[in-house]
Design a protein around this motif. Structure first.
Motif, PDB file in Angstrom:
ATOM      1  N   SER A  31       7.599  -6.522   2.546  1.00 21.27           N
ATOM      2  CA  SER A  31       6.437  -7.406   2.690  1.00 21.27           C
ATOM      3  C   SER A  31       6.841  -8.854   2.494  1.00 21.27           C
ATOM      4  N   ASN A  60       0.074   5.515  -2.669  1.00 23.20           N
ATOM      5  CA  ASN A  60       0.907   5.425  -1.464  1.00 23.20           C
ATOM      6  C   ASN A  60       1.334   3.975  -1.272  1.00 23.20           C
ATOM      7  N   TRP A  61       2.573   3.673  -1.651  1.00 27.45           N
ATOM      8  CA  TRP A  61       3.070   2.309  -1.489  1.00 27.45           C
ATOM      9  C   TRP A  61       3.304   2.002  -0.020  1.00 27.45           C
ATOM     10  N   LYS A  62       2.706   0.917   0.462  1.00 28.72           N
ATOM     11  CA  LYS A  62       2.862   0.527   1.860  1.00 28.72           C
ATOM     12  C   LYS A  62       3.538  -0.830   2.030  1.00 28.72           C
ATOM     13  N   MET A  81      -0.696  -2.500   3.984  1.00 25.03           N
ATOM     14  CA  MET A  81       0.298  -3.159   4.814  1.00 25.03           C
ATOM     15  C   MET A  81       0.110  -4.664   4.719  1.00 25.03           C
ATOM     16  N   GLN A 117      -0.440  -1.482  -2.018  1.00 21.12           N
ATOM     17  CA  GLN A 117      -1.006  -0.289  -1.384  1.00 21.12           C
ATOM     18  C   GLN A 117      -1.547  -0.525   0.015  1.00 21.12           C
ATOM     19  N   ILE A 152       9.622   2.217   1.831  1.00 23.78           N
ATOM     20  CA  ILE A 152       8.520   1.250   1.787  1.00 23.78           C
ATOM     21  C   ILE A 152       8.886   0.050   2.650  1.00 23.78           C
TER      22      ILE A 152
END
Length: 205
Positions: A60, A164-166, A185, A183, A57
């Motif tokens: 962030s 879907n972890w983004k 970006m 989830q 992942i």
């Protein structure tokens, strides 16, 4: 074809993930500050996911800001009790205070914090670890692995299998470790950090 020993494979994986951390922490647009424990936790979570044939992942900036704000709030203001669990927030910051109960009747107490604090344009999902002495990356991850509610979040099992972890945010400080999953970006600007967490706080408040 000769098989590569598992121990060598894991070492290579950790090296690659260390390089990825470097890319995320320092690039042309600036970087955020992760302390040593936070870097370790970021690498170990992604190594754990890769071992389960899942993609790493991406770090962030927005979710890391939320994670850092939350562990500071927990360390300073949270009183452990049976009513409000550690996903709660005090009313002593630039956010809406709330009590998150184990009944999950107020999920937006958690879900909305990335939007509210960091402008992340989606909901966020947090896992929290507490230690009576001092939280560490290794102990936090091992604790989450043993948890039937936290482990599925990390490796997308059970109710999280189609997610879907983004984006991921990491914080380890004092008695707490916090990891946020998103989830989408992270579209927020990357923030310049100078030396240490105090500089990080200065640039993100």
């Amino acid at each position: 074809m000769k098989r590569i020993p598992m121990k060598i494979t894991i070492k290579v994986l950790i090296f690659v993930l260390s390089f990825i951390v470097g890319l995320h922490l320092s690039n042309g647009q600036g970087h955020i500050c992760l302390n040593e424990q936070e870097q370790t936790l970021f690498k170990e979570i992604n190594a754990y996911r890769v071992a389960h044939k899942l993609k790493p992942i991406v770090l962030s900036h927005a979710l890391t800001k939320v994670a850092k704000e939350h562990v500071k709030d927990l360390n300073t203001n949270y009183e452990r009790n049976q009513q409000c669990n550690p996903h709660s927030w005090s009313n002593k910051g630039e956010w809406k205070g709330c009590c998150y109960t184990n009944t999950h009747k107020n999920p937006h107490c958690m879900w909305d914090k990335p939007r509210e604090i960091a402008g992340y344009d989606s909901e966020g999902y947090e896992i929290v670890y507490w230690h009576s002495h001092e939280a560490t990356a290794q102990e936090a991850l091992e604790g989450w692995k043993r948890s039937s509610s936290h482990n599925p979040v990390i490796i997308n099992k059970s109710i999280w299998r189609k997610v879907n972890w983004k984006a991921i945010g990491i914080a380890v400080e004092g008695n707490y470790a916090s990891v946020w999953f998103g989830q989408i970006m992270d579209q927020t600007p990357q923030l310049q950090c100078e030396q240490g967490d105090e500089a990080y706080s200065k640039h993100t408040r």
